[in-house]
Design a protein around this motif. Structure first.
Motif, PDB file in Angstrom:
ATOM      1  N   ILE A 283     -16.410  -7.202  -2.024  1.00  0.00           N
ATOM      2  CA  ILE A 283     -15.938  -8.469  -2.071  1.00  0.00           C
ATOM      3  C   ILE A 283     -15.344  -8.680  -0.700  1.00  0.00           C
ATOM      4  O   ILE A 283     -14.773  -7.927  -0.064  1.00  0.00           O
ATOM      5  CB  ILE A 283     -15.043  -9.376  -3.066  1.00  0.00           C
ATOM      6  CG1 ILE A 283     -14.744 -10.672  -2.967  1.00  0.00           C
ATOM      7  CG2 ILE A 283     -13.778  -8.439  -3.190  1.00  0.00           C
ATOM      8  CD1 ILE A 283     -14.058 -11.159  -4.232  1.00  0.00           C
TER       9      ILE A 283
ATOM     10  N   LYS B  60      -9.130  -5.439  -0.660  1.00  0.00           N
ATOM     11  CA  LYS B  60      -7.871  -4.710  -0.085  1.00  0.00           C
ATOM     12  C   LYS B  60      -7.801  -3.106  -0.374  1.00  0.00           C
ATOM     13  O   LYS B  60      -6.701  -2.649  -0.293  1.00  0.00           O
ATOM     14  CB  LYS B  60      -6.590  -5.431  -0.950  1.00  0.00           C
ATOM     15  CG  LYS B  60      -6.250  -6.761  -0.661  1.00  0.00           C
ATOM     16  CD  LYS B  60      -5.761  -6.885   0.692  1.00  0.00           C
ATOM     17  CE  LYS B  60      -5.446  -8.281   1.036  1.00  0.00           C
ATOM     18  NZ  LYS B  60      -6.324  -9.533   1.156  1.00  0.00           N
TER      19      LYS B  60
ATOM     20  N   MET C  36      -8.216 -11.268  -9.176  1.00  0.00           N
ATOM     21  CA  MET C  36      -8.626 -10.070  -9.070  1.00  0.00           C
ATOM     22  C   MET C  36      -9.603  -9.537  -8.142  1.00  0.00           C
ATOM     23  O   MET C  36      -9.807  -8.383  -7.630  1.00  0.00           O
ATOM     24  CB  MET C  36      -9.209  -9.308 -10.372  1.00  0.00           C
ATOM     25  CG  MET C  36     -10.413 -10.027 -10.747  1.00  0.00           C
ATOM     26  SD  MET C  36     -10.977  -8.951 -12.274  1.00  0.00           S
ATOM     27  CE  MET C  36     -11.204  -7.371 -11.986  1.00  0.00           C
ATOM     28  N   GLY C  37     -10.754 -10.473  -7.643  1.00  0.00           N
ATOM     29  CA  GLY C  37     -11.714 -10.092  -6.819  1.00  0.00           C
ATOM     30  C   GLY C  37     -12.450  -8.881  -7.378  1.00  0.00           C
ATOM     31  O   GLY C  37     -12.802  -8.647  -8.277  1.00  0.00           O
ATOM     32  N   SER C  38     -12.483  -7.678  -6.360  1.00  0.00           N
ATOM     33  CA  SER C  38     -13.372  -6.555  -6.852  1.00  0.00           C
ATOM     34  C   SER C  38     -12.455  -5.928  -7.698  1.00  0.00           C
ATOM     35  O   SER C  38     -12.905  -4.936  -8.268  1.00  0.00           O
ATOM     36  CB  SER C  38     -13.222  -5.759  -5.441  1.00  0.00           C
ATOM     37  OG  SER C  38     -12.193  -4.990  -5.106  1.00  0.00           O
TER      38      SER C  38
ATOM     39  N   VAL D 288      -9.889  -3.933  -6.974  1.00  0.00           N
ATOM     40  CA  VAL D 288      -9.309  -2.512  -6.216  1.00  0.00           C
ATOM     41  C   VAL D 288      -7.955  -2.399  -6.543  1.00  0.00           C
ATOM     42  O   VAL D 288      -7.560  -1.189  -6.542  1.00  0.00           O
ATOM     43  CB  VAL D 288      -9.811  -2.318  -5.010  1.00  0.00           C
ATOM     44  CG1 VAL D 288      -9.261  -3.325  -3.728  1.00  0.00           C
ATOM     45  CG2 VAL D 288      -9.864  -1.059  -4.371  1.00  0.00           C
TER      46      VAL D 288
ATOM     47  N   ASP E  99      -9.859 -14.225 -12.517  1.00  0.00           N
ATOM     48  CA  ASP E  99     -10.318 -14.622 -11.365  1.00  0.00           C
ATOM     49  C   ASP E  99     -11.564 -15.902 -11.909  1.00  0.00           C
ATOM     50  O   ASP E  99     -11.651 -16.274 -12.875  1.00  0.00           O
ATOM     51  CB  ASP E  99     -11.452 -13.667 -10.654  1.00  0.00           C
ATOM     52  CG  ASP E  99     -11.705 -13.971  -9.451  1.00  0.00           C
ATOM     53  OD1 ASP E  99     -11.222 -13.276  -8.671  1.00  0.00           O
ATOM     54  OD2 ASP E  99     -12.346 -14.987  -9.061  1.00  0.00           O
ATOM     55  N   LEU E 100     -11.368 -16.965 -10.834  1.00  0.00           N
ATOM     56  CA  LEU E 100     -12.036 -18.276 -10.987  1.00  0.00           C
ATOM     57  C   LEU E 100     -13.491 -17.945 -11.168  1.00  0.00           C
ATOM     58  O   LEU E 100     -14.250 -18.767 -11.440  1.00  0.00           O
ATOM     59  CB  LEU E 100     -11.685 -19.097  -9.965  1.00  0.00           C
ATOM     60  CG  LEU E 100     -11.962 -20.744 -10.408  1.00  0.00           C
ATOM     61  CD1 LEU E 100     -11.182 -21.148 -11.402  1.00  0.00           C
ATOM     62  CD2 LEU E 100     -11.261 -21.572  -9.150  1.00  0.00           C
TER      63      LEU E 100
ATOM     64  N   SER F 103      -8.120 -20.207 -13.751  1.00  0.00           N
ATOM     65  CA  SER F 103      -7.286 -20.358 -12.467  1.00  0.00           C
ATOM     66  C   SER F 103      -5.967 -19.790 -12.644  1.00  0.00           C
ATOM     67  O   SER F 103      -5.713 -19.423 -13.642  1.00  0.00           O
ATOM     68  CB  SER F 103      -7.305 -21.809 -12.207  1.00  0.00           C
ATOM     69  OG  SER F 103      -6.748 -21.885 -10.871  1.00  0.00           O
ATOM     70  N   PHE F 104      -5.525 -19.496 -11.388  1.00  0.00           N
ATOM     71  CA  PHE F 104      -4.329 -18.735 -11.353  1.00  0.00           C
ATOM     72  C   PHE F 104      -2.945 -19.358 -12.166  1.00  0.00           C
ATOM     73  O   PHE F 104      -2.164 -18.703 -12.682  1.00  0.00           O
ATOM     74  CB  PHE F 104      -3.867 -18.521  -9.779  1.00  0.00           C
ATOM     75  CG  PHE F 104      -3.578 -19.796  -9.157  1.00  0.00           C
ATOM     76  CD1 PHE F 104      -2.231 -20.296  -9.162  1.00  0.00           C
ATOM     77  CD2 PHE F 104      -4.267 -20.598  -8.424  1.00  0.00           C
ATOM     78  CE1 PHE F 104      -1.931 -21.529  -8.529  1.00  0.00           C
ATOM     79  CE2 PHE F 104      -4.032 -21.854  -7.842  1.00  0.00           C
ATOM     80  CZ  PHE F 104      -2.895 -22.385  -7.998  1.00  0.00           C
TER      81      PHE F 104
ATOM     82  N   ASP G 222      -3.373 -11.864  -4.640  1.00  0.00           N
ATOM     83  CA  ASP G 222      -4.080 -12.112  -3.440  1.00  0.00           C
ATOM     84  C   ASP G 222      -4.942 -13.495  -3.349  1.00  0.00           C
ATOM     85  O   ASP G 222      -6.267 -13.172  -3.479  1.00  0.00           O
ATOM     86  CB  ASP G 222      -4.797 -10.574  -3.522  1.00  0.00           C
ATOM     87  CG  ASP G 222      -5.512 -10.613  -2.256  1.00  0.00           C
ATOM     88  OD1 ASP G 222      -5.041 -10.997  -1.229  1.00  0.00           O
ATOM     89  OD2 ASP G 222      -6.400  -9.770  -2.127  1.00  0.00           O
TER      90      ASP G 222
ATOM     91  N   PHE H  70     -16.139 -21.011  -5.898  1.00  0.00           N
ATOM     92  CA  PHE H  70     -15.091 -20.335  -6.695  1.00  0.00           C
ATOM     93  C   PHE H  70     -14.033 -19.820  -5.777  1.00  0.00           C
ATOM     94  O   PHE H  70     -13.003 -19.434  -6.268  1.00  0.00           O
ATOM     95  CB  PHE H  70     -15.773 -19.280  -7.400  1.00  0.00           C
ATOM     96  CG  PHE H  70     -16.926 -19.460  -8.309  1.00  0.00           C
ATOM     97  CD1 PHE H  70     -16.741 -20.384  -9.434  1.00  0.00           C
ATOM     98  CD2 PHE H  70     -18.179 -18.867  -8.082  1.00  0.00           C
ATOM     99  CE1 PHE H  70     -17.756 -20.868 -10.036  1.00  0.00           C
ATOM    100  CE2 PHE H  70     -19.072 -19.288  -8.970  1.00  0.00           C
ATOM    101  CZ  PHE H  70     -18.796 -20.094  -9.988  1.00  0.00           C
TER     102      PHE H  70
HETATM  103  C1  LIG Z   1      -8.962 -12.405  -1.412  1.00  0.00           C
HETATM  104  S1  LIG Z   1      -9.990 -12.486  -3.004  1.00  0.00           S
HETATM  105  C2  LIG Z   1      -9.102 -11.094  -3.976  1.00  0.00           C
HETATM  106  C3  LIG Z   1      -9.557  -9.643  -3.327  1.00  0.00           C
HETATM  107  C4  LIG Z   1      -8.695  -8.600  -4.093  1.00  0.00           C
HETATM  108  N1  LIG Z   1      -7.470  -8.549  -4.146  1.00  0.00           N
HETATM  109  C5  LIG Z   1      -9.506  -7.523  -3.965  1.00  0.00           C
HETATM  110  O1  LIG Z   1      -9.141  -6.568  -3.194  1.00  0.00           O
HETATM  111  O2  LIG Z   1     -10.766  -7.032  -4.014  1.00  0.00           O
HETATM  112  C6  LIG Z   1      -9.405 -13.879  -3.744  1.00  0.00           C
HETATM  113  C7  LIG Z   1      -9.984 -13.971  -5.086  1.00  0.00           C
HETATM  114  O3  LIG Z   1      -9.552 -15.197  -5.658  1.00  0.00           O
HETATM  115  C8  LIG Z   1     -10.532 -15.819  -6.430  1.00  0.00           C
HETATM  116  N2  LIG Z   1     -10.011 -17.130  -6.441  1.00  0.00           N
HETATM  117  C9  LIG Z   1     -10.165 -18.363  -5.482  1.00  0.00           C
HETATM  118  N3  LIG Z   1      -9.471 -19.315  -6.194  1.00  0.00           N
HETATM  119  C10 LIG Z   1      -8.872 -19.140  -7.287  1.00  0.00           C
HETATM  120  C11 LIG Z   1      -8.140 -19.847  -8.193  1.00  0.00           C
HETATM  121  N4  LIG Z   1      -7.502 -21.218  -8.114  1.00  0.00           N
HETATM  122  N5  LIG Z   1      -7.748 -18.990  -9.477  1.00  0.00           N
HETATM  123  C12 LIG Z   1      -8.147 -17.662  -9.736  1.00  0.00           C
HETATM  124  N6  LIG Z   1      -8.962 -17.052  -8.813  1.00  0.00           N
HETATM  125  C13 LIG Z   1      -9.178 -17.828  -7.698  1.00  0.00           C
HETATM  126  C14 LIG Z   1     -11.731 -15.752  -6.007  1.00  0.00           C
HETATM  127  O4  LIG Z   1     -12.874 -15.891  -6.647  1.00  0.00           O
HETATM  128  C15 LIG Z   1     -11.673 -14.185  -5.219  1.00  0.00           C
HETATM  129  O5  LIG Z   1     -12.271 -13.273  -5.899  1.00  0.00           O
END
Ligand SMILES: C[S@@+](CC[C@H](N)C(=O)[O-])C[C@H]1O[C@@H](n2cnc3c(N)ncnc32)[C@H](O)[C@@H]1O
Length: 289
Positions: free
Chosen positions: A14, A18, A48-50, A52, A66-67, A184-185, A201, A212
């Motif tokens: 992704i 991180k 959560m994204g990936s 990691v 995650d959304l 959502s968060f 993150d 998303f």
């Molecule tokens: C910067 S990435 C996270 C990367 C993760 N920490 C990693 O190392 O892979 C941000 C994530 O937030 C999710 N996202 C965006 N808006 C959101 C929301 N309102 N609520 C929850 N998740 C959301 C995205 O889909 C994305 O996967």
């Protein structure tokens, strides 16, 4: 390096992953007078994204959210056993052969199929063969990243590498109480009690255009309010500064937090000119050291 210091890379890639920051986050958690993640702590990761960070640091109990429904569905499929490491090996070998013989045309066939059927295995194939391993969806919720132009992508060694990443993740999950939710968060942070540890993150403001995954000042303020109201300890990853400017939100919104910084490179673009050196910050609501 022993196994507890190693950074395990998850099967999904992704933008903004991180992996390079995991040792810094681990160090920050371990500092004297700082945080211990014990068997009674719930690790809560609203973005959560990936995965990691949590995959490397989470305790026995964790809520990953995650959304993006496709990320969550992928990890749930690994958790329930709907997709196994053996399935991944077989599918990547088979799809890799088709990609090698038909190239771009086959990639777009898989993309269309994924946008109709939403199979977690196709999501993985796209994630590993699209341009720069990006995850991006248009306003209809369709995956729209172009082809990565590497028809030989799924070499034997590459398939083994991804399969091992899946296997490691499946082994981790077996012995833990981890749940994966698409929400959502705001809803995720509400799930935290005083024994929880929240690692956030969020996307960086204005950085991505994705159905998303977009972020603006209103959302940054809403996140701040949710975290301030929460009784849990939290850690927020954000950027501190780059060559041109400071992150204005750190003082404006997060001034009461403890801040530690680290430098590393992001390799978002293929060209050298797109590689921005960013100093990362961790903001916490507890005293680190
Ligand atoms: C910067 S990435 C996270 C990367 C993760 N920490 C990693 O190392 O892979 C941000 C994530 O937030 C999710 N996202 C965006 N808006 C959101 C929301 N309102 N609520 C929850 N998740 C959301 C995205 O889909 C994305 O996967």
């Amino acid at each position: 390096m022993n196994d507890t210091q190693k950074v395990h890379i998850p099967p999904l890639k992704i933008q903004g992953i991180k992996s390079k920051l995991v040792p810094f986050i681990r160090q920050n958690l371990a500092r004297e007078n700082s945080v211990t993640i014990t068997s009674t702590t719930t690790w809560i990761e609203p973005f959560m994204g990936s995965g990691v960070v949590g995959l490397n640091l989470a305790a026995e109990n964790a809520i990953f959210a995650d959304l993006n429904p496709h990320i969550v569905a992928f990890y749930n499929a690994l958790k329930t056993g709907d997709v196994t490491a053996a399935d991944v090996a077989l599918y990547l070998r088979e799809q890799g052969a088709l990609l090698a013989s038909h190239g771009e045309e086959y990639y777009y066939h898989v993309r269309e199929k994924f946008n109709r059927e939403h199979s977690p295995l196709d999501f993985l194939v796209l994630n590993r063969s699209c341009f720069n391993g990006m995850i991006r969806f248009n306003k209809n919720g369709d995956f729209n990243v172009p082809y990565g132009h590497k028809p030989e992508r799924f070499s034997k060694a590459y398939v083994t590498k991804v399969t091992n990443q899946v296997r490691h993740f499946v082994d981790m999950i077996k012995n833990r109480n981890w749940i994966f939710i698409c929400q959502s968060f705001e809803d995720t942070i509400k799930m935290a009690d005083e024994r929880a540890f929240i690692y956030c993150d969020p996307p960086y403001i204005g950085r991505h255009v994705d159905y998303f995954d977009s972020w603006n000042e209103r959302q940054e303020r809403a996140l701040n309010q949710c975290l301030v109201k929460s009784r849990a300890r939290f850690m927020l990853s954000t950027w501190d500064h780059n060559k041109y400017r400071q992150n204005p939100y750190i003082d404006a919104l997060w001034g009461a937090c403890e801040k530690t910084t680290a430098s590393h490179f992001y390799f978002v673009g293929a060209k050298e000119a797109n590689r921005n050196s960013v100093t990362e910050a961790l903001l916490t609501n507890y005293l680190a050291g």
